[in-house]
Design an enzyme around this catalytic site. Structure first.
Site, PDB file in Angstrom:
ATOM      1  N   ARG A 226      45.022  15.099  43.233  1.00 25.95           N
ATOM      2  CA  ARG A 226      44.756  13.306  42.883  1.00 25.95           C
ATOM      3  C   ARG A 226      45.516  12.500  42.395  1.00 25.95           C
ATOM      4  O   ARG A 226      45.348  13.006  41.520  1.00 25.95           O
ATOM      5  CB  ARG A 226      43.283  12.938  43.584  1.00 25.95           C
ATOM      6  CG  ARG A 226      43.402  10.931  43.832  1.00 25.95           C
ATOM      7  CD  ARG A 226      41.652  11.091  43.846  1.00 25.95           C
ATOM      8  NE  ARG A 226      42.020   9.935  44.221  1.00 25.95           N
ATOM      9  CZ  ARG A 226      40.625   8.664  43.909  1.00 25.95           C
ATOM     10  NH1 ARG A 226      40.075   9.551  42.646  1.00 25.95           N
ATOM     11  NH2 ARG A 226      41.275   7.680  43.628  1.00 25.95           N
TER      12      ARG A 226
ATOM     13  N   HIS B  93      45.085   2.396  42.660  1.00 26.75           N
ATOM     14  CA  HIS B  93      44.549   2.019  41.597  1.00 26.75           C
ATOM     15  C   HIS B  93      44.618   1.575  40.474  1.00 26.75           C
ATOM     16  O   HIS B  93      44.963   1.975  39.751  1.00 26.75           O
ATOM     17  CB  HIS B  93      44.976   4.354  41.147  1.00 26.75           C
ATOM     18  CG  HIS B  93      43.686   4.467  40.894  1.00 26.75           C
ATOM     19  ND1 HIS B  93      43.072   5.509  40.700  1.00 26.75           N
ATOM     20  CD2 HIS B  93      42.954   4.192  39.599  1.00 26.75           C
ATOM     21  CE1 HIS B  93      41.765   6.366  39.740  1.00 26.75           C
ATOM     22  NE2 HIS B  93      41.748   5.295  39.102  1.00 26.75           N
TER      23      HIS B  93
ATOM     24  N   GLU C 172      38.020   2.983  44.563  1.00 28.81           N
ATOM     25  CA  GLU C 172      37.001   1.800  43.539  1.00 28.81           C
ATOM     26  C   GLU C 172      36.606   0.186  43.763  1.00 28.81           C
ATOM     27  O   GLU C 172      37.354  -0.262  42.564  1.00 28.81           O
ATOM     28  CB  GLU C 172      36.406   2.467  42.383  1.00 28.81           C
ATOM     29  CG  GLU C 172      36.347   3.324  41.789  1.00 28.81           C
ATOM     30  CD  GLU C 172      36.228   4.058  40.620  1.00 28.81           C
ATOM     31  OE1 GLU C 172      36.381   2.763  39.720  1.00 28.81           O
ATOM     32  OE2 GLU C 172      35.807   4.765  40.558  1.00 28.81           O
TER      33      GLU C 172
ATOM     34  N   ASN D  50      33.870   8.543  44.469  1.00 28.46           N
ATOM     35  CA  ASN D  50      33.848   9.252  42.870  1.00 28.46           C
ATOM     36  C   ASN D  50      32.693   8.766  42.104  1.00 28.46           C
ATOM     37  O   ASN D  50      31.549   8.119  43.027  1.00 28.46           O
ATOM     38  CB  ASN D  50      34.688   8.053  41.600  1.00 28.46           C
ATOM     39  CG  ASN D  50      35.889   7.928  42.185  1.00 28.46           C
ATOM     40  OD1 ASN D  50      36.409   9.125  42.843  1.00 28.46           O
ATOM     41  ND2 ASN D  50      36.907   7.089  41.989  1.00 28.46           N
TER      42      ASN D  50
ATOM     43  N   TYR E 153      29.863   9.562  38.755  1.00 25.51           N
ATOM     44  CA  TYR E 153      29.856  10.014  37.524  1.00 25.51           C
ATOM     45  C   TYR E 153      28.058  10.482  36.863  1.00 25.51           C
ATOM     46  O   TYR E 153      27.970  11.212  36.209  1.00 25.51           O
ATOM     47  CB  TYR E 153      30.425   8.785  36.289  1.00 25.51           C
ATOM     48  CG  TYR E 153      32.290   9.322  36.812  1.00 25.51           C
ATOM     49  CD1 TYR E 153      32.849   9.864  35.673  1.00 25.51           C
ATOM     50  CD2 TYR E 153      33.348   8.714  37.334  1.00 25.51           C
ATOM     51  CE1 TYR E 153      33.794  10.519  35.808  1.00 25.51           C
ATOM     52  CE2 TYR E 153      34.412   8.687  37.469  1.00 25.51           C
ATOM     53  CZ  TYR E 153      34.727   9.694  36.776  1.00 25.51           C
ATOM     54  OH  TYR E 153      36.143   9.217  36.556  1.00 25.51           O
TER      55      TYR E 153
ATOM     56  N   GLU F  81      36.146  12.284  41.914  1.00 23.31           N
ATOM     57  CA  GLU F  81      36.417  11.923  40.811  1.00 23.31           C
ATOM     58  C   GLU F  81      34.970  12.178  40.788  1.00 23.31           C
ATOM     59  O   GLU F  81      33.429  12.297  41.013  1.00 23.31           O
ATOM     60  CB  GLU F  81      36.560  11.144  40.254  1.00 23.31           C
ATOM     61  CG  GLU F  81      38.232  10.076  40.446  1.00 23.31           C
ATOM     62  CD  GLU F  81      38.170   8.644  39.334  1.00 23.31           C
ATOM     63  OE1 GLU F  81      37.448   8.316  39.146  1.00 23.31           O
ATOM     64  OE2 GLU F  81      38.918   7.583  40.101  1.00 23.31           O
TER      65      GLU F  81
HETATM   66  C1  GBH Z   1      36.623   5.980  37.422  1.00 20.05           C
HETATM   67  O1  GBH Z   1      36.114   5.077  36.623  1.00 20.05           O
HETATM   68  C2  GBH Z   1      38.843   5.575  37.770  1.00 20.05           C
HETATM   69  O2  GBH Z   1      38.468   5.511  38.740  1.00 20.05           O
HETATM   70  C3  GBH Z   1      39.391   6.343  36.538  1.00 20.05           C
HETATM   71  O3  GBH Z   1      40.177   5.583  36.453  1.00 20.05           O
HETATM   72  C4  GBH Z   1      38.019   6.475  35.193  1.00 20.05           C
HETATM   73  O4  GBH Z   1      39.753   6.564  34.597  1.00 20.05           O
HETATM   74  C5  GBH Z   1      37.747   6.803  35.502  1.00 20.05           C
HETATM   75  O5  GBH Z   1      36.601   6.652  35.922  1.00 20.05           O
HETATM   76  C6  GBH Z   1      36.028   7.089  34.236  1.00 20.05           C
HETATM   77  O6  GBH Z   1      35.943   5.749  33.700  1.00 20.05           O
HETATM   78  O7  GBH Z   1      26.126   2.099  33.112  1.00 20.05           O
HETATM   79  O8  GBH Z   1      27.403   2.973  30.614  1.00 20.05           O
HETATM   80  O9  GBH Z   1      26.768   4.622  32.155  1.00 20.05           O
HETATM   81  C7  GBH Z   1      34.545   5.157  36.596  1.00 20.05           C
HETATM   82  C8  GBH Z   1      34.055   3.552  36.981  1.00 20.05           C
HETATM   83  C9  GBH Z   1      32.496   2.409  35.483  1.00 20.05           C
HETATM   84  C10 GBH Z   1      31.782   4.850  36.158  1.00 20.05           C
HETATM   85  C11 GBH Z   1      31.133   2.477  34.294  1.00 20.05           C
HETATM   86  C12 GBH Z   1      30.649   4.922  35.440  1.00 20.05           C
HETATM   87  C13 GBH Z   1      28.549   3.977  34.370  1.00 20.05           C
HETATM   88  C14 GBH Z   1      28.652   3.446  33.927  1.00 20.05           C
HETATM   89  N1  GBH Z   1      33.130   3.682  35.798  1.00 20.05           N
HETATM   90  N2  GBH Z   1      30.619   3.726  34.941  1.00 20.05           N
HETATM   91  S1  GBH Z   1      26.637   3.065  32.359  1.00 20.05           S
END
Ligand code: GBH
Length: 448
Positions: free
Chosen positions: A73, A117, A162, A297, A299, A350
Site C-alpha cells: 500500500r 494521504h 483517514e 486503519n 491502532y 493499517e
Molecule cells: C495513521 O494515522 C496514518 O495513516 C499514518 O500515516 C501514520 O504514519 C500511522 O497511522 C501511524 O501513526 O488516543 O493517544 O491512543 C494514525 C492515527 C491517531 C491513530 C492517534 C491512533 C491514538 C492516539 N492515529 N490514535 S491515543
C-alpha cells in the site's frame, strides 16, 4: 488459518517515505510548507529526504519480495502528478510511479494505491483547499488522470486516507495545514471531502481500463468493552456508532455512514446539521458510491464500561512508545461491527506499533514487543473471521521506519529499521517473523 487469497501487505504513504521533494518537477504540498514552520515538527524534521524511496525503491521492493509480501500500500503524491493541482500532467512524476508499479508487479507484489494521504498540493490550498466546494471537482480530475494512466496495472485503489485526521489537521492537531477551526468551518470541509470521494470514485470507474476495486482507508474512534458481557459489548458498539463525544470529526460514522450507507449518522447529524451547506441532502447519493471493500486503519480502541462511557485503562496496561494504548480485542470488535454494518469485506489497511527500536551491539534490531503486538492483533482478527466477519487482508504499518508527520522521525513503526544518516535498511526481528506468518498463512501465529 487465513485463506489462500488473504492479502498480506505492508503500508506506506508518499510524504512519509519518498523524499525527492524538489525533484522531477514536484511542487510543494501543504506538508512541505508546514514542515518549514518554526516549531511545527519534532526537532524541525522534514520529509525533504525521508527514506529516499524516490531513489531506493528497487532496494525496498527487493526487501518486500524477500519477505514474501503480497501487497504494497503506497500513496501517490498529487503534486508530483499534477504540479498545479489541476491541468498540466507532469511526465517525470508519472514516470516515477510507473517504474515503481512495474517493479512491484515484476516482483509479484500487488500495488494498493491511495490517491491522497494528507498531502494536499499547496497550489490547491491556495485556492481554498477543502473549503472550496470545487475541491471535489479538482479531486475527480486527479482521480480520472490516475485511473487513465495506471488502471491497466493497478487494480486496487483507495480515495483518501483517514478523513478524520484531515479534519483533525484543521482542529489544532498540529498537522498540516496547522489550522484551528470551529464546527462552522469544519463541517463543510468534511462534507466536501466526502463529495470528493464520491466524485472521485465515479471518475475512476468511468476512466478505468477493466475492473478496479475501490475503497477508502478510514480511521475512527472505536470502543472496546471493558468486560465481554453482552450488555457491555452492545454499549461499546453504541458508543462507536452513536458517537457522542465533542470531537465528532474523529469519529468513524461521520464518514463511513455517508460513503457506505448514504446518510449522516444520528445523533451527530442533529448536532451538526446547521453547519452543513445548503441542500447537502442532494449530495448524499453521489457520496454513496458502490465500493468493493471497507478499508480500515486500526491502532487502538478506547475502553468503555457497560454504559458506553469511556473509562481509563487499568493500571499497568500496555502502551506503545507514543503512549497509545494497546487493545487487541478492539480489532476483533471493529472488524465484526464493520462487516455487520457495512456488509463489505473488511481490509485492515493499517495496523502496527512504534517501539523504542535501535541497533543492538550485535548489529540487529530486536523488537519483541512489535512481534507480540502483531501476534495478538492477528489472532483477534482471525477470531473475528471465525465468528463470521469477512476479512480480505491485513497491511502492517509500516514497511520502513519513516517520517511520522508532526512527530518527525521519533516514532519507529517499521518492520525494517532505517538509519536516516546512511539510509541503510536493517530488517528487524519482526520482518523475519512476519515472513513466516505469511508463508504459513497465519498458522505460525499459534506458536507462542
Ligand atoms: C495513521 O494515522 C496514518 O495513516 C499514518 O500515516 C501514520 O504514519 C500511522 O497511522 C501511524 O501513526 O488516543 O493517544 O491512543 C494514525 C492515527 C491517531 C491513530 C492517534 C491512533 C491514538 C492516539 N492515529 N490514535 S491515543
Amino acid at each position: 488459518m487465513f485463506a489462500k487469497d488473504f492479502v498480506w501487505g505492508v503500508a506506506t504513504a508518499a510524504y512519509q517515505i519518498e523524499g525527492g521533494a524538489r525533484e522531477g518537477g514536484r511542487t510543494p504540498s501543504i506538508w512541505d510548507v508546514h514542515c518549514r514552520k518554526e516549531g511545527a515538527i519534532f526537532n524541525g524534521n522534514t520529509g525533504e529526504t525521508a527514506c529516499d524511496f524516490y531513489h531506493r525503491y528497487k532496494e525496498d521492493i527487493a526487501l518486500m519480495k524477500e519477505m514474501g509480501i503480497g501487497a504494497f500500500r503506497m500513496s501517490f503524491s498529487w503534486n508530483r502528478i499534477l504540479p498545479e493541482g489541476t491541468g498540466r500532467v507532469n511526465a517525470a512524476g508519472v514516470d516515477f510511479y510507473s517504474r515503481v508499479i512495474d517493479e512491484l508487479l515484476n516482483s509479484g507484489i500487488q500495488p494498493y494505491v491511495t490517491l491522497m494521504h494528507w498531502d494536499l498540493p499547496q497550489a490547491l490550498y491556495e485556492r481554498g483547499g477543502y473549503m472550496n466546494r470545487d475541491f471535489a471537482q479538482y479531486f475527480a480530475e486527479y482521480a480520472q488522470t490516475v485511473a487513465k494512466l495506471f488502471s491497466d496495472r493497478v487494480k486496487n485503489f483507495m480515495t483518501f486516507n483517514e478523513p478524520q485526521l484531515m479534519l483533525g489537521a484543521h482542529r489544532g492537531s498540529g498537522k498540516a495545514p496547522g489550522l484551528c477551526l470551529t464546527d462552522v468551518e469544519t463541517a463543510p470541509i468534511a462534507h466536501n471531502i466526502l463529495r470528493a470521494h464520491g466524485k472521485g470514485v465515479l471518475a475512476m470507474r468511468a476512466a478505468s481500463k477493466g475492473h478496479i476495486d475501490i475503497g477508502m482507508a478510514n480511521q475512527g474512534c472505536f470502543f472496546y468493552p471493558a468486560e465481554e458481557t453482552p450488555e457491555n459489548i452492545e454499549a461499546a458498539k453504541r458508543a462507536t456508532f452513536e458517537y457522542r463525544l465533542p470531537n465528532w470529526y474523529s469519529s468513524l460514522p461521520w464518514y463511513a455512514d455517508p460513503i457506505y450507507l448514504g446518510r449522516y449518522p444520528e445523533p451527530l447529524l442533529s448536532r451538526l446539521k446547521k453547519y452543513l451547506p445548503e441542500n447537502w441532502e442532494d449530495d448524499m447519493k453521489e457520496i454513496c458510491q458502490p465500493l468493493d471493500f471497507c478499508g480500515q486503519n486500526f491502532y487502538n480502541a478506547y475502553r468503555a464500561d457497560e454504559n458506553g462511557n469511556q473509562v481509563a485503562e487499568p493500571a499497568g496496561a500496555m502502551y506503545n512508545a507514543e503512549h497509545w494504548n494497546v487493545s487487541p480485542s478492539g480489532i476483533r470488535f471493529a472488524a465484526k461491527w464493520l462487516y455487520e454494518r457495512y456488509k463489505l469485506p473488511v481490509i485492515i489497511t493499517e495496523n502496527g506499533m512504534c517501539c523504542h527500536d535501535w541497533v543492538s551491539l550485535d548489529g540487529k534490531v530486536h523488537d519483541p514487543q512489535r512481534i507480540d503486538f502483531m501476534q495478538r492483533y492477528l489472532l483477534e482478527l482471525d477470531r473475528a473471521q471465525r465468528e463470521g466477519a469477512k476479512i480480505g487482508g491485513y497491511f502492517c504499518w509500516s514497511l520502513l521506519d519513516n517520517m511520522e508527520w508532526n512527530l518527525g522521525y521519533r516514532p519507529r513503526f517499521g518492520l525494517v529499521y532505517v538509519d536516516y544518516k546512511t539510509q541503510q535498511r536493517i530488517p528487524k526481528d519482526s520482518a523475519h517473523w512476519y515472513k513466516k506468518v505469511i508463508a504459513t498463512q497465519g498458522e505460525s501465529l499459534r506458536e507462542v
